[in-house]
Write an enzyme that holds these catalytic residues in place. Structure first.
Site, PDB file in Angstrom:
ATOM      1  N   ASP A  40       0.863  -1.173   0.000  1.00 58.48           N
ATOM      2  CA  ASP A  40       0.000   0.000   0.000  1.00 58.48           C
ATOM      3  C   ASP A  40       0.900   1.223   0.000  1.00 58.48           C
ATOM      4  OD1 ASP A  40      -1.691   2.122   0.551  1.00 58.48           O
ATOM      5  OD2 ASP A  40      -2.922   0.995   1.982  1.00 58.48           O
ATOM      6  N   LEU A  41       0.856   2.020  -1.082  1.00 53.18           N
ATOM      7  CA  LEU A  41       1.756   3.165  -1.195  1.00 53.18           C
ATOM      8  C   LEU A  41       1.498   4.213  -0.119  1.00 53.18           C
ATOM      9  CD1 LEU A  41       1.817   3.675  -5.077  1.00 53.18           C
ATOM     10  CD2 LEU A  41       3.364   2.338  -3.630  1.00 53.18           C
ATOM     11  N   HIS A  82       6.292  18.685 -23.738  1.00 55.86           N
ATOM     12  CA  HIS A  82       6.660  18.126 -25.039  1.00 55.86           C
ATOM     13  C   HIS A  82       7.022  19.201 -26.070  1.00 55.86           C
ATOM     14  CE1 HIS A  82       5.492  14.382 -23.419  1.00 55.86           C
ATOM     15  NE2 HIS A  82       4.201  14.440 -23.689  1.00 55.86           N
TER      16      HIS A  82
END
Length: 486
Positions: free
Chosen positions: A90-91, A236
Site C-alpha cells: 500500500d503506497l 513536449h
C-alpha cells in the site's frame, strides 16, 4: 548493445495504463533484442493483485496485446516473464516499503524506481523509499505532469531533491527518445549542409505540431484539471522547440546538451499579458465526426464538468530573443479530436531573393524540411525541380530519409531507448530541473491571463484542425499550417 551491468527495475503503478501500453512492452522489446543484462530483474508494485502468479496472468492479458506481433516470440516472452516479480504494498503505508526493501536488498547492480503514478504520490513514495534506505545507489524516474504550475513543480522538486541528488533524478519526456528527434541532432550537427542555413537569415518560420485524433478517453477527471497547455506545451512542445533551436553543444554528454536547451528556454521572449489574445489561441472540441464515427463534445465526456472551460487545443506564437533566431516566429500547436494523428516539425526556409525561373521559385513552401515524429517517422526535404518536357516549368519534389529502407535494423521505440538510458545512467535525454522551471516561467503568464479573463475557449468541431483563429494567427505572418497549403 547490452546494458552495462545488472539492475533492479521497480515499477510503481505496475497495473496502470502507462505500464500496460508503454513501459512493459518497451522492456520486453529490450529483452527480446538482447539489450538487458541477463541478471536484470523487474519488480512490479501494486495493491490489487494477489501475488506474482496473478500479476503474470495480468501481464499476459493486458500487456501482451500491446507488443508488436511482428516482434513477438513465445520463447522470448516466457523468458521475459521469468524476469518479473511482484511486491504488493500500500503506497500510503510507509511501513509496507520494508517488504520492497527485503525483496531487492541482496540483488546486484543499480536500482531504478519508475514512478508511473499520479504526481501526488511522488513525494510520499520517495520519502518511504528513503525511510528504508532505498534511495542509495538508485535512480528515480518521474513521469509528467510534474506539478500544476511553477510553485507546485518546485515543491515536488524540492522534496524529491532532499532525498535524491539531481544526477539520480530522470524526468522523462518520451518525445525526446523518438528516432527523428535523435536524427535531427545528427542532421544539424553532423552535416555541414544545414548549419549555415539554420538561422534567421534563411529560416522564415518554424511550426511544431502534436495533434491527436483521440479525446480524453478515460482521463476526463485528470484532463479537466490540466488542459492542453499544461499537458503538452509546457513539456513536449517546448522540449522539441529547444532541440530545434539549440546551439551546437561541445559534446553530447548530458550537461552539455541540456545546457544548450536551457539557453533556448531562457531566451524565449516573455509574452505580455496584453498580447496573449493575439499570440495564443485556446479551443475546446464540440461534437463531430472522425473517420466516419460520431464523437461527443468534450463537455459530454465522462469525468468532465458540463460547464468546463478547460482547453483541449492550443496554438501559440513563440519568439526566441537571441542572435540566431531573433524575429523568426515559432508556431506551436497541439489538440485533441483533431483531423489526424500527427507530430511533426516543419522548418520553412526563406525563398530565394530573386528568381530568373519565374514566380514559382519564390514560393517558401518549396524550400522546406519536414521532420515527422508520428505516426511514421521520416525526414523529408522539399525543393524545386524542373518538370519533364518543354519549357522551364517547376514543381515541388522531395528527398526522403526513410529509416526503415536505409537501415536494416528496426527502429527503437522512444520508451525503449529512454528506459535503457536510465538503466545505463545516461541523462542527456531527460529534463533537468532548471529546464523545467524555465518552461513553467514562460507558460505561467498565459495560464494566469486565461484564468483572469474568464473567457471560454473557442469551439471547434471534432475531426477538424481546430479553431479558425489558429489559422488567422499564421495568416498575420503571411503563412499557413502545412496541411492548409497541401
Amino acid at each position: 548493445m547490452q546494458t552495462d551491468s545488472s539492475f533492479t527495475f521497480v515499477l510503481f503503478g505496475g497495473t496502470g495504463d502507462l505500464s500496460m501500453r508503454k513501459i512493459l512492452p518497451a522492456l520486453y522489446e529490450a529483452h527480446r533484442a538482447g539489450m538487458l543484462a541477463p541478471s536484470g530483474k523487474i519488480f512490479a508494485v501494486a495493491r490489487h493483485i494477489d501475488g506474482r502468479e496473478q500479476y503474470l496472468q495480468w501481464v499476459n492479458e493486458h500487456v501482451r496485446p500491446h507488443v508488436s506481433k511482428a516482434r513477438f516470440a513465445e520463447d522470448a516472452w516466457r523468458a521475459f516473464l521469468d524476469r518479473i516479480d511482484f511486491v504488493g504494498i500500500d503506497l500510503g503505508k510507509a511501513e509496507d516499503f520494508v517488504l520492497l526493501r527485503d525483496a531487492v536488498a541482496n540483488l546486484p547492480g543499480t536500482r531504478v524506481f519508475y514512478l508511473a503514478t499520479g504526481p501526488s504520490l511522488f513525494v510520499p513514495i520517495c520519502r518511504a523509499l528513503a525511510s528504508v534506505g532505498l534511495n542509495q545507489n538508485s535512480r528515480i524516474v518521474l513521469e509528467k505532469p510534474l506539478g500544476y504550475d511553477l510553485r507546485s513543480s518546485n515543491a515536488i522538486n524540492d522534496a524529491v531533491g532532499e532525498i535524491f541528488a539531481e544526477d539520480q533524478i530522470y524526468r522523462i519526456d518520451h518525445y525526446l527518445g523518438k528516432e527523428p528527434v535523435q536524427n535531427l541532432l545528427a542532421l544539424r550537427f553532423g552535416n555541414a549542409l544545414f548549419e549555415p542555413l539554420w538561422r534567421r537569415d534563411w529560416v522564415e518560420s518554424i511550426q511544431i505540431t502534436i495533434a491527436e485524433e483521440l479525446g480524453v478517453e478515460a482521463r476526463g477527471d485528470f484532463y479537466d484539471n490540466t488542459g492542453a497547455l499544461r499537458d503538452m506545451v509546457q513539456n513536449h512542445l517546448l522540449q522539441l522547440l529547444s532541440i530545434v533551436a539549440m546551439e551546437p553543444p561541445h559534446s553530447m554528454d548530458s550537461d552539455s546538451v541540456r545546457d544548450e536547451k536551457l539557453r533556448v528556454l531562457r531566451a524565449l521572449k516573455p509574452i505580455d499579458p496584453r498580447d496573449i489574445s493575439r499570440v495564443a489561441v485556446r479551443g475546446q472540441y464540440h461534437a463531430g465526426v472522425i473517420r466516419g464515427t460520431a464523437v461527443p463534445a468534450y463537455a459530454n465526456e465522462p469525468g468532465v464538468r458540463p460547464e468546463s472551460t478547460t482547453e483541449t487545443f492550443v496554438a501559440l506564437k513563440a519568439e526566441i530573443d537571441n542572435w540566431r533566431w531573433a524575429g523568426v516566429p515559432f508556431f506551436l500547436r497541439t489538440g485533441k479530436r483533431l483531423a489526424d494523428r500527427v507530430a511533426e516539425i516543419v522548418v520553412n526556409f526563406r525563398p530565394v531573393p530573386h528568381s530568373a525561373l519565374g514566380a514559382t521559385a519564390l514560393r517558401a513552401g518549396a524550400n522546406r524540411l519536414v521532420i515527422r515524429l508520428q505516426p511514421n517517422e521520416t525526414i523529408r526535404l522539399y525543393c524545386l525541380a524542373k518538370k519533364p518536357g518543354e519549357g522551364m516549368n517547376l514543381s515541388s519534389v522531395h528527398l526522403d530519409l526513410a529509416f526503415d529502407q536505409f537501415f536494416r535494423e528496426g527502429q527503437m521505440e522512444a520508451y525503449q531507448r529512454l528506459l535503457l538510458d536510465v538503466i545505463n545512467g545516461r541523462l542527456a535525454l531527460f529534463v533537468r530541473r532548471d529546464e523545467q522551471e524555465a518552461a513553467w516561467r514562460w507558460v505561467e503568464p498565459i495560464l494566469n491571463e486565461w484564468a483572469a479573463s474568464g473567457t471560454r475557449p473557442k469551439p471547434y468541431a471534432a475531426g477538424t484542425w481546430g479553431p479558425a483563429a489558429a489559422s488567422a494567427m499564421l495568416a498575420q505572418h503571411n503563412t499557413c499550417w502545412l496541411e492548409e497549403e497541401n
